[in-house]
Write an enzyme that holds these catalytic residues in place. Structure first.
Site, PDB file in Angstrom:
ATOM      1  N   SER A 103       0.844  -1.193   0.000  1.00  0.00           N
ATOM      2  CA  SER A 103       0.000   0.000   0.000  1.00  0.00           C
ATOM      3  C   SER A 103       0.877   1.241   0.000  1.00  0.00           C
ATOM      4  CB  SER A 103      -0.899   0.021   1.236  1.00  0.00           C
ATOM      5  OG  SER A 103      -1.532   1.281   1.398  1.00  0.00           O
TER       6      SER A 103
ATOM      7  N   TYR B 183      -2.598  -0.558   9.668  1.00  0.00           N
ATOM      8  CA  TYR B 183      -2.606  -1.005   8.278  1.00  0.00           C
ATOM      9  C   TYR B 183      -1.319  -0.589   7.577  1.00  0.00           C
ATOM     10  CZ  TYR B 183      -4.167  -1.519   3.424  1.00  0.00           C
ATOM     11  OH  TYR B 183      -4.268  -1.876   2.100  1.00  0.00           O
TER      12      TYR B 183
END
Length: 280
Positions: free
Chosen positions: A172, A185
């Site tokens: 990500s 995350y």
């Protein structure tokens, strides 16, 4: 060298976690199109069945025979791999625990072997960091980091013995640049990129590469919260150089490249597929 020798995956078997939706689903379909037998691992049996049915129908419509005909879409693992290349079937898996990751590895090894592992399964729990609980941290790390670690430890050694393997992780932008409450995350994705480098160091001498793909913003079920705000979606699109946010299909070509022979000299890398999002 013929294009099939560079990018063809006939005779290869690929495991795609989170392969029933989003980026994982697009990658699963692309690998099947390139000739791989694809094992879709996810939690929801109905979603697995839908994805498997769509992929096998696409392969059949393309004139490649009744790919996967008569094979279970999900649930119990078949006794052996589907015979036709370019086919798919599903395995139910819960990667929220190490036991679940080991159970998936057991199921795959019971089939014989796997050549390609795509770690696309993930969870996105992102309260403001100051409010993040230890349970939320643990849940995020279990799926996003520990499952890819366990699957690599269980499946890569046999790949190395055969002299061919590909480990592909989905990372990500938030691994490098925090925004929109990256929280645990973002940390988990930064760790996944480091995991790819460590796996590359360990197994690349034996023909097993490890790399990560870094998406920009993609409107998938994982990003449901951000996708619900049109202003945020527009702002994120404006940050790219191509003027739009990503789609799951944008990752098909990159995944086929990393899965196939053409990428034999590419390992330990984190490759941005983000429309130029990371340039700013």
């Amino acid at each position: 060298m013929a294009i099939q020798q560079l990018f063809g995956l006939s005779g290869r078997t690929a495991l795609v976690t989170g392969g029933s939706s989003g980026i994982g689903r697009a990658i699963a379909g692309a690998l099947a199109s390139a000739g791989a037998r694809v094992i879709i691992a996810a939690r929801t049996e109905s979603a697995i069945a839908t994805a498997v049915g769509e992929i096998n129908a696409e392969r059949s419509d393309a004139g490649l025979g009744e790919a996967g005909a008569g094979r279970p879409a999900s649930g119990s693992v078949p006794e052996g791999l589907p015979e036709p290349t370019g086919s798919a079937f599903g395995v139910s898996a819960d990667l929220a625990t190490r036991a679940g990751a080991h159970a998936l590895a057991d199921a795959v090894l019971a089939l014989g072997h796997v050549d390609i592992v795509v770690n696309s399964a993930g969870i996105n729990i992102r309260p403001p960091f100051g409010e993040l609980t230890e349970n939320e941290w643990d849940a995020t790390m279990a799926v996003n980091l520990e499952a890819p670690f366990v699957l690599g430890q269980r499946l890569a050694p046999a790949m190395a013995e055969r002299g061919y393997g590909r480990l592909i992780h989905i990372s990500s932008q938030q691994a490098q640049r925090p925004f929109a409450a990256s929280g645990a995350y973002g940390v988990s994705k930064a760790a996944v990129e480091a995991l790819a480098r460590s796996q590359a160091e360990a197994w690349s001498p034996f023909g097993v590469t490890a790399n990560a793909l870094i998406p920009g913003f993609v409107q998938t079920p994982l990003n449901r919260r951000l996708s619900s705000d049109p202003a945020t979606v527009a702002a994120l699109a404006a940050r790219t150089l191509v003027g739009r946010n990503g789609t799951p299909e944008d990752f098909a070509g990159a995944a086929v490249f990393l899965a196939g022979p053409a990428s034999a000299y590419v390992t330990g890398q984190a490759i941005a597929v983000d429309g130029g999002f990371s340039v700013h």
